[in-house]
Design a protein around this motif. Structure first.
Motif, PDB file in Angstrom:
ATOM      1  N   ALA A 278       2.321  -3.177 -16.042  1.00  0.00           N
ATOM      2  CA  ALA A 278       3.938  -3.341 -16.457  1.00  0.00           C
ATOM      3  C   ALA A 278       3.672  -2.527 -17.851  1.00  0.00           C
ATOM      4  O   ALA A 278       4.600  -2.461 -19.049  1.00  0.00           O
ATOM      5  CB  ALA A 278       4.154  -4.822 -16.957  1.00  0.00           C
ATOM      6  N   ASN A 279       2.267  -1.658 -17.997  1.00  0.00           N
ATOM      7  CA  ASN A 279       2.286  -0.632 -19.083  1.00  0.00           C
ATOM      8  C   ASN A 279       2.151  -1.357 -20.413  1.00  0.00           C
ATOM      9  O   ASN A 279       2.394  -0.734 -21.468  1.00  0.00           O
ATOM     10  CB  ASN A 279       3.331   0.393 -19.226  1.00  0.00           C
ATOM     11  N   GLN A 280       1.444  -2.754 -20.541  1.00  0.00           N
ATOM     12  CA  GLN A 280       1.341  -3.338 -21.863  1.00  0.00           C
ATOM     13  C   GLN A 280      -0.186  -3.288 -22.068  1.00  0.00           C
ATOM     14  O   GLN A 280      -0.902  -3.135 -21.368  1.00  0.00           O
ATOM     15  CB  GLN A 280       1.506  -4.795 -21.577  1.00  0.00           C
ATOM     16  N   ARG A 281      -0.232  -3.002 -23.449  1.00  0.00           N
ATOM     17  CA  ARG A 281      -1.663  -2.826 -23.877  1.00  0.00           C
ATOM     18  C   ARG A 281      -1.917  -4.182 -24.451  1.00  0.00           C
ATOM     19  O   ARG A 281      -1.352  -5.012 -25.145  1.00  0.00           O
ATOM     20  CB  ARG A 281      -1.770  -1.848 -25.159  1.00  0.00           C
TER      21      ARG A 281
ATOM     22  N   VAL B 274      -8.584  -3.024 -13.294  1.00  0.00           N
ATOM     23  CA  VAL B 274      -7.804  -2.827 -14.557  1.00  0.00           C
ATOM     24  C   VAL B 274      -8.746  -2.449 -15.829  1.00  0.00           C
ATOM     25  O   VAL B 274     -10.020  -2.736 -15.760  1.00  0.00           O
ATOM     26  CB  VAL B 274      -7.739  -4.361 -15.114  1.00  0.00           C
ATOM     27  N   PRO B 275      -8.504  -1.028 -16.034  1.00  0.00           N
ATOM     28  CA  PRO B 275      -9.207  -0.294 -17.117  1.00  0.00           C
ATOM     29  C   PRO B 275      -9.376  -1.093 -18.398  1.00  0.00           C
ATOM     30  O   PRO B 275      -8.271  -1.714 -19.002  1.00  0.00           O
ATOM     31  CB  PRO B 275      -8.367   1.065 -17.415  1.00  0.00           C
ATOM     32  N   HIS B 276     -10.391  -1.580 -18.898  1.00  0.00           N
ATOM     33  CA  HIS B 276     -10.805  -2.407 -19.987  1.00  0.00           C
ATOM     34  C   HIS B 276     -12.096  -1.919 -20.664  1.00  0.00           C
ATOM     35  O   HIS B 276     -13.078  -1.265 -20.117  1.00  0.00           O
ATOM     36  CB  HIS B 276     -10.795  -3.687 -19.448  1.00  0.00           C
ATOM     37  N   ASN B 277     -12.294  -2.548 -21.821  1.00  0.00           N
ATOM     38  CA  ASN B 277     -13.508  -2.425 -22.507  1.00  0.00           C
ATOM     39  C   ASN B 277     -13.601  -3.495 -23.497  1.00  0.00           C
ATOM     40  O   ASN B 277     -12.834  -4.041 -23.741  1.00  0.00           O
ATOM     41  CB  ASN B 277     -13.750  -0.925 -23.194  1.00  0.00           C
ATOM     42  N   LEU B 278     -14.921  -3.573 -23.834  1.00  0.00           N
ATOM     43  CA  LEU B 278     -15.280  -4.392 -25.004  1.00  0.00           C
ATOM     44  C   LEU B 278     -15.011  -3.633 -26.326  1.00  0.00           C
ATOM     45  O   LEU B 278     -15.225  -2.332 -26.280  1.00  0.00           O
ATOM     46  CB  LEU B 278     -16.790  -4.905 -25.022  1.00  0.00           C
ATOM     47  N   ALA B 279     -14.402  -4.211 -27.206  1.00  0.00           N
ATOM     48  CA  ALA B 279     -14.235  -3.815 -28.461  1.00  0.00           C
ATOM     49  C   ALA B 279     -15.406  -2.864 -29.029  1.00  0.00           C
ATOM     50  O   ALA B 279     -16.563  -3.091 -28.826  1.00  0.00           O
ATOM     51  CB  ALA B 279     -13.827  -4.690 -29.481  1.00  0.00           C
TER      52      ALA B 279
ATOM     53  N   ALA C  39     -11.487   6.157 -27.691  1.00  0.00           N
ATOM     54  CA  ALA C  39     -11.015   5.889 -29.101  1.00  0.00           C
ATOM     55  C   ALA C  39     -10.014   5.148 -29.418  1.00  0.00           C
ATOM     56  O   ALA C  39     -10.241   4.101 -30.252  1.00  0.00           O
ATOM     57  CB  ALA C  39     -10.580   7.440 -29.750  1.00  0.00           C
ATOM     58  N   ARG C  40      -8.922   4.838 -28.764  1.00  0.00           N
ATOM     59  CA  ARG C  40      -7.872   4.027 -28.939  1.00  0.00           C
ATOM     60  C   ARG C  40      -8.251   2.726 -27.975  1.00  0.00           C
ATOM     61  O   ARG C  40      -7.278   1.977 -28.046  1.00  0.00           O
ATOM     62  CB  ARG C  40      -6.421   4.624 -28.779  1.00  0.00           C
ATOM     63  N   GLY C  41      -9.217   2.588 -27.331  1.00  0.00           N
ATOM     64  CA  GLY C  41      -9.643   1.491 -26.450  1.00  0.00           C
ATOM     65  C   GLY C  41      -8.821   1.776 -25.325  1.00  0.00           C
ATOM     66  O   GLY C  41      -7.661   2.469 -25.060  1.00  0.00           O
ATOM     67  N   ALA C  42      -9.422   1.022 -24.180  1.00  0.00           N
ATOM     68  CA  ALA C  42      -8.561   1.092 -22.885  1.00  0.00           C
ATOM     69  C   ALA C  42      -7.477   0.191 -22.873  1.00  0.00           C
ATOM     70  O   ALA C  42      -7.185  -0.515 -24.020  1.00  0.00           O
ATOM     71  CB  ALA C  42      -9.671   0.424 -21.835  1.00  0.00           C
TER      72      ALA C  42
END
Length: 144
Positions: free
Chosen positions: A34-37, A64-69, A74-77
């Motif tokens: 749903a294009n939510q961050r 799901v594109p994701h990452n640990l902080a 740069a702006r995070g997944a």
């Protein structure tokens, strides 16, 4: 205006893992589409790494594109997982901790879980009250 949803968990284990981890991953997949961050806030590094692991194991067509902080772009997944406060602004907070974080008001949507086990329910009730005091009327939902 902030929207808060409490998901009532039917059991504490699902597919061999904590139910709220399983549901978090499902919600991350839906929100990503749903294009939510999304910011997944964990009580500690161990839980953050566990959620990260579970998301990696998610079936390929629902990746799901994701990452640990602190990792990733740069702006995070689209989905960021951390045990520290968020550095970038996102729409959705999935809170896996026992309290309402001070930064909660930076999100337009917050997802909380009510564990099946009794001791977890007390913390959830406190959070429910806290949101009410902020002038938000939380909604409760049962996961499909």
């Amino acid at each position: 205006l902030m929207q808060v949803q409490f998901y009532l968990l039917q059991q504490d284990e699902l597919a061999g893992m904590p139910a709220h981890f399983a549901l978090t991953c499902q919600l991350c997949a839906d929100l990503f589409r749903a294009n939510q961050r999304v910011f997944v806030y964990c009580p500690n590094q161990q839980d953050a790494e566990a959620v990260d692991e579970v998301l990696w194991q998610f079936d390929a067509e629902r990746f799901v594109p994701h990452n640990l902080a602190g990792e990733g772009p740069a702006r995070g997944a689209p989905v960021e997982i951390s045990w520290q406060g968020p550095r970038t602004s996102r729409q959705v907070l999935i809170n896996l901790t026992d309290t309402v974080p001070a930064f909660a008001n930076r999100f337009s949507q917050i997802i909380e879980f009510v564990p099946a086990a009794e001791q977890g329910k007390a913390a959830a009730r406190q959070k429910f009250k806290h949101y009410r005091q902020l002038g938000v009327e939380p909604q409760t939902r049962t996961p499909e």
